[in-house]
Design a protein around this motif. Structure first.
Motif, short mmCIF file in Angstrom:
data_model
loop_
_atom_site.label_atom_id
_atom_site.label_comp_id
_atom_site.label_asym_id
_atom_site.label_seq_id
_atom_site.Cartn_x
_atom_site.Cartn_y
_atom_site.Cartn_z
N GLN A 1 0.83 -1.20 0.00
CA GLN A 1 0.00 0.00 0.00
C GLN A 1 0.87 1.26 0.00
O GLN A 1 0.57 2.22 -0.70
N GLU A 2 1.94 1.25 0.77
CA GLU A 2 2.84 2.40 0.82
C GLU A 2 3.50 2.63 -0.54
O GLU A 2 3.66 3.78 -0.96
N VAL A 3 3.86 1.56 -1.23
CA VAL A 3 4.46 1.67 -2.56
C VAL A 3 3.44 2.26 -3.53
O VAL A 3 3.77 3.13 -4.34
N GLN A 4 2.20 1.80 -3.45
CA GLN A 4 1.15 2.33 -4.32
C GLN A 4 0.95 3.83 -4.07
O GLN A 4 0.83 4.62 -5.02
N ILE A 5 0.94 4.23 -2.82
CA ILE A 5 0.81 5.66 -2.49
C ILE A 5 1.98 6.45 -3.06
O ILE A 5 1.78 7.53 -3.64
N ALA A 6 3.17 5.92 -2.94
CA ALA A 6 4.35 6.61 -3.47
C ALA A 6 4.25 6.79 -4.99
O ALA A 6 4.61 7.83 -5.53
N THR B 1 0.74 17.45 -15.66
CA THR B 1 0.64 18.88 -15.95
C THR B 1 -0.80 19.37 -15.98
O THR B 1 -1.03 20.58 -15.91
N ASP B 2 -1.74 18.47 -16.07
CA ASP B 2 -3.16 18.86 -16.12
C ASP B 2 -3.64 19.13 -14.69
O ASP B 2 -3.54 18.26 -13.82
N PRO B 3 -4.19 20.31 -14.41
CA PRO B 3 -4.64 20.65 -13.05
C PRO B 3 -5.73 19.72 -12.52
O PRO B 3 -5.71 19.36 -11.34
N LEU B 4 -6.66 19.32 -13.38
CA LEU B 4 -7.71 18.41 -12.94
C LEU B 4 -7.13 17.05 -12.56
O LEU B 4 -7.47 16.48 -11.53
N ALA B 5 -6.22 16.56 -13.38
CA ALA B 5 -5.58 15.28 -13.09
C ALA B 5 -4.80 15.35 -11.77
O ALA B 5 -4.85 14.43 -10.97
N ALA B 6 -4.11 16.46 -11.55
CA ALA B 6 -3.36 16.63 -10.31
C ALA B 6 -4.29 16.63 -9.10
O ALA B 6 -3.99 16.02 -8.08
N HIS C 1 -4.36 13.84 -6.20
CA HIS C 1 -4.21 14.26 -4.80
C HIS C 1 -5.32 13.63 -3.94
O HIS C 1 -5.06 13.14 -2.84
N ALA C 2 -6.53 13.62 -4.46
CA ALA C 2 -7.65 13.01 -3.73
C ALA C 2 -7.43 11.51 -3.56
O ALA C 2 -7.72 10.95 -2.49
N ILE C 3 -6.89 10.87 -4.58
CA ILE C 3 -6.60 9.43 -4.49
C ILE C 3 -5.56 9.17 -3.41
O ILE C 3 -5.71 8.26 -2.59
N GLU D 1 -4.03 7.06 1.81
CA GLU D 1 -3.36 7.27 3.10
C GLU D 1 -4.33 7.05 4.26
O GLU D 1 -3.97 6.45 5.28
N ALA D 2 -5.56 7.52 4.11
CA ALA D 2 -6.56 7.32 5.15
C ALA D 2 -6.86 5.83 5.32
O ALA D 2 -6.98 5.34 6.45
N ASP D 3 -6.96 5.11 4.21
CA ASP D 3 -7.20 3.67 4.27
C ASP D 3 -6.05 2.96 4.97
O ASP D 3 -6.26 2.06 5.79
#
Length: 55
Positions: free
Chosen positions: A9-14, A24-29, A33-35, A40-42
């Protein structure tokens, strides 16, 4: 949960953090970030549950 799964899980977060920095796309960023926040909460929740059960 075994320690190996926590590490995975830590590797996936990284990986998502790296993508978040490189995109570079603001929406993608924003979505990445939400993911990251959700993962991290999980992870925190899973570690707390694991600590309470003595695993």
């Amino acid at each position: 949960m075994p320690e190996r799964q926590f590490i995975e899980q830590e590797v996936q977060i990284a990986r998502y953090r790296l993508l978040e920095r490189e995109v570079t796309d603001p929406l993608a960023a924003c979505l990445l970030h939400a993911i990251v926040e959700e993962l991290e909460a999980d992870l925190r929740r899973d570690r707390e549950i694991g600590g309470c059960s003595g695993s």
